[in-house]
Design a protein around this motif. Structure first.
Motif, PDB file in Angstrom:
ATOM      1  N   ALA A  74       0.846  -1.197   0.000  1.00 50.89           N
ATOM      2  CA  ALA A  74       0.000   0.000   0.000  1.00 50.89           C
ATOM      3  C   ALA A  74       0.877   1.242   0.000  1.00 50.89           C
ATOM      4  CB  ALA A  74      -0.921   0.012   1.220  1.00 50.89           C
ATOM      5  N   PRO A  75       0.412   2.353  -0.584  1.00 50.91           N
ATOM      6  CA  PRO A  75       1.176   3.604  -0.513  1.00 50.91           C
ATOM      7  C   PRO A  75       0.854   4.338   0.783  1.00 50.91           C
ATOM      8  CG  PRO A  75      -0.738   3.909  -1.911  1.00 50.91           C
ATOM      9  CD  PRO A  75      -0.766   2.467  -1.463  1.00 50.91           C
ATOM     10  N   LEU A  76       1.850   4.963   1.371  1.00 49.34           N
ATOM     11  CA  LEU A  76       1.667   5.738   2.593  1.00 49.34           C
ATOM     12  C   LEU A  76       2.454   7.036   2.459  1.00 49.34           C
ATOM     13  CD1 LEU A  76       0.155   5.311   5.286  1.00 49.34           C
ATOM     14  CD2 LEU A  76       2.315   4.576   6.285  1.00 49.34           C
ATOM     15  N   ALA A  77       1.840   8.137   2.837  1.00 46.12           N
ATOM     16  CA  ALA A  77       2.491   9.434   2.711  1.00 46.12           C
ATOM     17  C   ALA A  77       3.771   9.483   3.535  1.00 46.12           C
ATOM     18  CB  ALA A  77       1.539  10.543   3.146  1.00 46.12           C
ATOM     19  N   HIS A  78       4.804  10.062   2.961  1.00 42.63           N
ATOM     20  CA  HIS A  78       6.079  10.204   3.656  1.00 42.63           C
ATOM     21  C   HIS A  78       5.906  11.131   4.852  1.00 42.63           C
ATOM     22  CE1 HIS A  78      10.331  10.963   4.365  1.00 42.63           C
ATOM     23  NE2 HIS A  78      10.619  10.016   3.502  1.00 42.63           N
ATOM     24  N   GLY A  79       6.616  10.832   5.930  1.00 43.63           N
ATOM     25  CA  GLY A  79       6.533  11.669   7.123  1.00 43.63           C
ATOM     26  C   GLY A  79       7.639  11.319   8.103  1.00 43.63           C
ATOM     27  N   ASN A  80       7.526  11.843   9.312  1.00 38.29           N
ATOM     28  CA  ASN A  80       8.550  11.579  10.330  1.00 38.29           C
ATOM     29  C   ASN A  80       8.663  10.102  10.653  1.00 38.29           C
ATOM     30  OD1 ASN A  80       9.083  14.316  10.501  1.00 38.29           O
ATOM     31  ND2 ASN A  80       7.733  14.647  12.258  1.00 38.29           N
ATOM     32  N   TRP A  81       7.571   9.371  10.438  1.00 39.38           N
ATOM     33  CA  TRP A  81       7.609   7.942  10.733  1.00 39.38           C
ATOM     34  C   TRP A  81       8.666   7.235   9.901  1.00 39.38           C
ATOM     35  CZ3 TRP A  81       6.939   4.320   6.941  1.00 39.38           C
ATOM     36  CH2 TRP A  81       6.392   4.758   5.736  1.00 39.38           C
ATOM     37  N   ARG A  82       8.893   7.729   8.681  1.00 45.64           N
ATOM     38  CA  ARG A  82       9.846   7.064   7.782  1.00 45.64           C
ATOM     39  C   ARG A  82      11.268   7.163   8.324  1.00 45.64           C
ATOM     40  NH1 ARG A  82      12.504   4.046   5.914  1.00 45.64           N
ATOM     41  NH2 ARG A  82      12.992   3.520   3.732  1.00 45.64           N
ATOM     42  N   THR A  83      11.635   8.314   8.865  1.00 49.14           N
ATOM     43  CA  THR A  83      12.995   8.472   9.389  1.00 49.14           C
ATOM     44  C   THR A  83      13.209   7.664  10.663  1.00 49.14           C
ATOM     45  OG1 THR A  83      12.335  10.457  10.614  1.00 49.14           O
ATOM     46  CG2 THR A  83      13.183  10.770   8.385  1.00 49.14           C
TER      47      THR A  83
END
Length: 519
Positions: free
Chosen positions: A447-456
């Motif tokens: 699934a696509p998920l918007a990039h955000g602080n969670w990614r880092t």
């Protein structure tokens, strides 16, 4: 070449389209541009871009502004420009009732001026008599929240045994048919590919055509409500008795209105409450009575277009929209330079931001695009660029991360929440490589998920198995472990967020102090 939905581009992608049209004109490639909601000026600009490529040093031709419904033909080989001798008549003329409701962005059911109260009021007919309604939300999070609120409302009305679409009881046809209350489904872009395909197929089965002889509609007293985002605006041939939509730019509202009473031949059987095609628009209003866009909407829409759209609709005083007769004037009216606003100072500020943003996006597109064909003197200019490679995207800022929910229990790791499909550590091909079929299968759960602080905040637990590094399409995936418990699925904690996959809601992102197991 055919370009459908030519209106569905921001300034960045529109600038890239203009450059593409220049090249197609230079190469003599026939082009068909299709749209029902382009402004006349933008439509004329697309044609001019094509002719500029075809005749870069010639005298610019006068091109009439295409109008809906209508057409313009401009030849790349000669000076021929054609348009209809008289306005075209549509066989699908109708009058669309538009009900603009000023609401507070509240999900409290007892707040009479709140958004949820307005939605429930619009859905009274479905709950009482059946029928088909779409509720279109601005963001995925709001669609999920709206779905949850409707589900809880129907459960409180029909009891804990309320069977909406979210239950798997559909496999038991008799029990499902005997249930009370509208069927309910949620559709947005943040479902794994296979699950989104399932929901889309169900929606097409309920609201789409089955064959040339008729349309498929829910039978019996039960109605159906589809809560969705912009994903149902285009491409899907769906028909609803009513569409309830968050405020959006005029062109998008008209696109959504195209799903109201869409199927007219043969006409489906409609409930008695659906006396005419109707669009309900939910406009978020502040204490001062003017537009107050929720922070949760972010930069989904430009504020000046929302203000212009709302004020233009309010100025009509509830007058129905003639389709297609009023469409072009409404689309053009939103962009009128001499727009009369009730709050001109605020509109000037918002217009300035919109124009500045459009200029920046157009300049960025010019930086990353191929040079115009008449400026190319060598192949070198076609294969080199000073732009950062990270900027070369089709849609500026539309960055998403492909995530793979991985379900974990004491027996291992799985691709599905039922823990029946094992997560493959290696492929079955030579030397542990993945076959194309295996890659496609894994990607169907992504699934696509918007990039955000969670990614880092991602670490080793979010990295795919080492053998996946040999397959570029698998190596870029981010794994999101989902712990399967008796009480439900517990998602991944990253930064201040918990990200959980749910079969009904899709990918759910919540702040950790608000997150609970999804059941």
């Amino acid at each position: 070449m055919v370009v459908d939905e030519a209106h569905a581009y921001d300034a960045y992608t529109h600038a890239l389209l203009l450059r593409l049209l220049e090249w197609l004109g230079a190469l003599g490639v026939p082009v068909v541009l299709l749209s029902a909601t382009l402004t006349g000026d933008i439509a004329r600009g697309l044609v001019r871009a094509y002719l500029t490529g075809a005749e870069p040093f010639g005298t610019p031709r006068e091109v009439p502004a295409p109008a809906y419904p209508g057409w313009v033909y401009a030849s790349a080989r000669c000076d021929l420009v054609l348009e209809p001798a008289e306005p075209l008549r549509s066989e699908r003329e109708r009058r669309l009732a538009v009900d603009v409701r000023h609401v507070a962005q509240s999900y409290e059911s007892d707040r009479v001026d709140g958004r949820l109260a307005a939605v429930l009021d619009a859905l009274v007919g479905v709950a009482d008599e059946g029928g088909c309604v779409a509720v279109i939300c601005t963001t995925v999070a709001e669609a999920q929240q709206t779905y949850r609120a409707l589900r809880e409302h129907y459960r409180s009305r029909y009891g804990a045994g309320y069977l909406g679409w979210d239950d798997r009881s559909g496999e038991d046809g008799e029990r499902e048919d005997a249930a009370a209350g509208p069927r309910l489904r949620l559709l947005h872009a943040r479902f794994p590919a296979h699950r989104r395909a399932e929901i889309t197929a169900e929606a097409e089965g309920w609201f789409g055509r089955t064959d040339k002889s008729g349309v498929c509609r829910p039978t019996g007293p039960r109605g159906a409500v589809l809560v969705a985002t912009q994903v149902i605006e285009q491409s899907l041939d769906l028909d609803f008795d009513l569409v309830v939509s968050d405020l959006a730019p005029m062109a998008m509202l008209l696109q959504r209105a195209g799903r109201v009473w869409r199927h007219l031949d043969p006409p489906p059987r409609r409930p008695t409450w659906a006396r005419e095609p109707r669009l309900v628009v939910l406009a978020p209003i502040g204490k001062d009575g003017h537009l107050a866009v929720p922070k949760a909407w972010g930069e989904v829409y430009q504020l000046s277009l929302l203000q212009r759209t709302l004020e233009l609709l309010d100025q009509r005083g509830g007058e129905p929209i003639a389709v297609p007769g009023d469409v072009q004037s409404l689309v053009d009216g939103v962009y009128a330079e001499e727009f009369v606003s009730a709050v001109p100072d605020k509109l000037v500020e918002r217009d300035f931001r919109r124009l500045a943003d459009d200029m920046a996006r157009s300049a960025m597109a010019d930086m990353v695009a191929l040079p115009p064909p008449h400026r190319v003197t060598s192949l070198h200019s076609l294969t080199t660029s000073d732009a950062d490679e990270d900027l070369v995207r089709t849609r500026l800022g539309a960055e998403s991360v492909p995530v793979l929910p991985v379900f974990e229990n004491e027996d291992g790791r799985w691709l599905d929440e039922g823990c029946s499909i094992t997560l493959p550590e290696t492929g079955e091909g030579r030397n542990g490589r993945f076959t194309r079929a295996e890659i496609r299968k894994v990607l169907s759960y992504v699934a696509p998920l918007a990039h955000g602080n969670w990614r880092t905040a991602c670490g080793s637990a979010n990295e795919p198995p080492s053998a996946w590094g040999e397959e570029p399409r698998l190596a870029r995936l981010v794994l999101l472990p989902q712990r399967v418990t008796r009480d439900g699925v517990v998602g991944t904690d990253l930064d201040e967020f918990r990200i959980t996959y749910d079969r009904v809601l899709g990918m759910v992102t919540q702040r950790r102090n608000q997150a609970t197991a999804v059941t």
